[in-house]
Design an enzyme around this catalytic site. Structure first.
Site, PDB file in Angstrom:
ATOM      1  N   PRO A  92       0.780  -1.245   0.000  1.00 51.21           N
ATOM      2  CA  PRO A  92       0.000   0.000   0.000  1.00 51.21           C
ATOM      3  C   PRO A  92       0.811   1.293   0.000  1.00 51.21           C
ATOM      4  O   PRO A  92       0.806   2.059   0.972  1.00 51.21           O
ATOM      5  CB  PRO A  92      -0.827  -0.132   1.283  1.00 51.21           C
ATOM      6  CG  PRO A  92       0.050  -0.919   2.202  1.00 51.21           C
ATOM      7  CD  PRO A  92       0.769  -1.903   1.325  1.00 51.21           C
ATOM      8  N   CYS A  93       1.450   1.583  -1.112  1.00 47.09           N
ATOM      9  CA  CYS A  93       2.196   2.837  -1.215  1.00 47.09           C
ATOM     10  C   CYS A  93       1.264   4.047  -1.188  1.00 47.09           C
ATOM     11  O   CYS A  93       1.708   5.175  -0.936  1.00 47.09           O
ATOM     12  CB  CYS A  93       3.067   2.845  -2.470  1.00 47.09           C
ATOM     13  SG  CYS A  93       2.216   2.450  -4.000  1.00 47.09           S
TER      14      CYS A  93
END
Length: 302
Positions: free
Chosen positions: A267-268
């Site tokens: 989850p950047c």
């Protein structure tokens, strides 16, 4: 240099249901237009009617769309996109990385919305640009637009997104990451992975999705840190740098975050600027806003 394989149960979009693939893409197209409008005018708190007009749907349709897609009303979704909400996420998440480490969740085990195990793999596979590696790819609908799924024999190796008409450009961008690999379009094979990512019924810790992270040692360490950010939380580039004992490496962290090849699952999109501002995102700020707003709905945003 290192390449790691990870197993995880990814974060859930609930939009795409069996037989509704085209509907999923249509829904995101309307959501994208609404988000673009909200992002521009949220300070004036526009009406639902104005949002609906921008999205090209009726107010009732917009209401049902957002409730189905994110579990939020359009007004609540707008609140979830404000700077105040982002700042609140950072305040709440100030010690989330330390907490994950302190509770022993940096290794195998259940970690919030992820189930993670990993193994080290040969550095040579990264150094040679994927030579000798066969990668399958396919295009699939998702709650965040067209998804490009890339699979290796070890599992999911890439996940990217594209707006209508930009699919081939996005695919070319992914191929540049491993230029010497052999690419074969295999929709049937990648469809199974896409379903595992985007079908909430398949999110089971006892049947984790296998994910392959390919990058330099530093990049992989950054991506590992991203995996410790729980859904509904956020962190900053500087916090990640500090967590890696590289407090002056915020720019390098930003570059590694931008190179994350497995969007959403790693989850950047949960990394924000110090002020809470939504900084750049490789697959577009609007999509980052969509992911954060969607996650607000899944975690009971009020």
């Amino acid at each position: 240099m290192v390449m790691l394989a990870k197993e995880l149960a990814p974060t859930d979009p609930r939009l795409a249901k069996p037989g509704s693939q085209n509907a999923a893409l249509r829904d995101y197209d309307a959501v994208r237009r609404a988000i673009a409008f909200i992002s521009k005018f949220w300070r004036t708190q526009p009406t639902v009617e104005a949002m609906a007009d921008a999205a090209g749907v009726t107010p009732d349709e917009l209401h049902h769309l957002f409730r189905r897609w994110a579990g939020l009303t359009p007004k609540a979704f707008m609140q979830a996109l404000t700077l105040d909400h982002a700042r609140g996420l950072l305040r709440k998440s100030a010690s989330v990385l330390d907490a994950a480490l302190d509770s022993g969740l940096s290794g195998p085990g259940r970690l919030h919305d992820l189930f993670v195990t990993h193994e080290a793999m040969s550095p040579g596979e990264w150094k040679n640009g994927g030579a000798g590696t066969r990668l399958a790819f396919g295009f699939h609908p998702s709650p965040f637009g067209a998804a490009i799924v890339i699979a290796s024999d070890r599992g999911l190796a890439g996940l990217a997104f594209a707006d209508t008409g930009g699919e081939q450009t996005a695919l070319a961008d992914m191929k540049r990451r491993w230029p010497n690999a052999t690419y074969v379009e295999d929709h049937a094979r990648t469809a199974a992975l896409a379903q595992r990512v985007f079908d909430t019924n398949l999110w089971r810790a006892d049947q984790p999705l296998r994910v392959v992270l390919i990058g330099t040692d530093f990049e992989v360490r950054v991506w590992q840190t991203l995996l410790r950010i729980p859904m509904g939380n956020a962190t900053t580039y500087s916090s990640i740098a500090a967590d890696l004992d590289r407090p002056k490496a915020s720019r390098a962290v930003g570059a590694a975050v931008g190179k994350n090849p497995i969007s959403f699952v790693v989850p950047c999109h949960r990394v924000l600027g110090k002020s809470g501002a939504l900084t750049g995102y490789h697959w577009g700020i609007t999509r980052k806003q969509a992911m954060l707003g969607w996650e607000a709905g899944q975690t009971g945003f009020d």
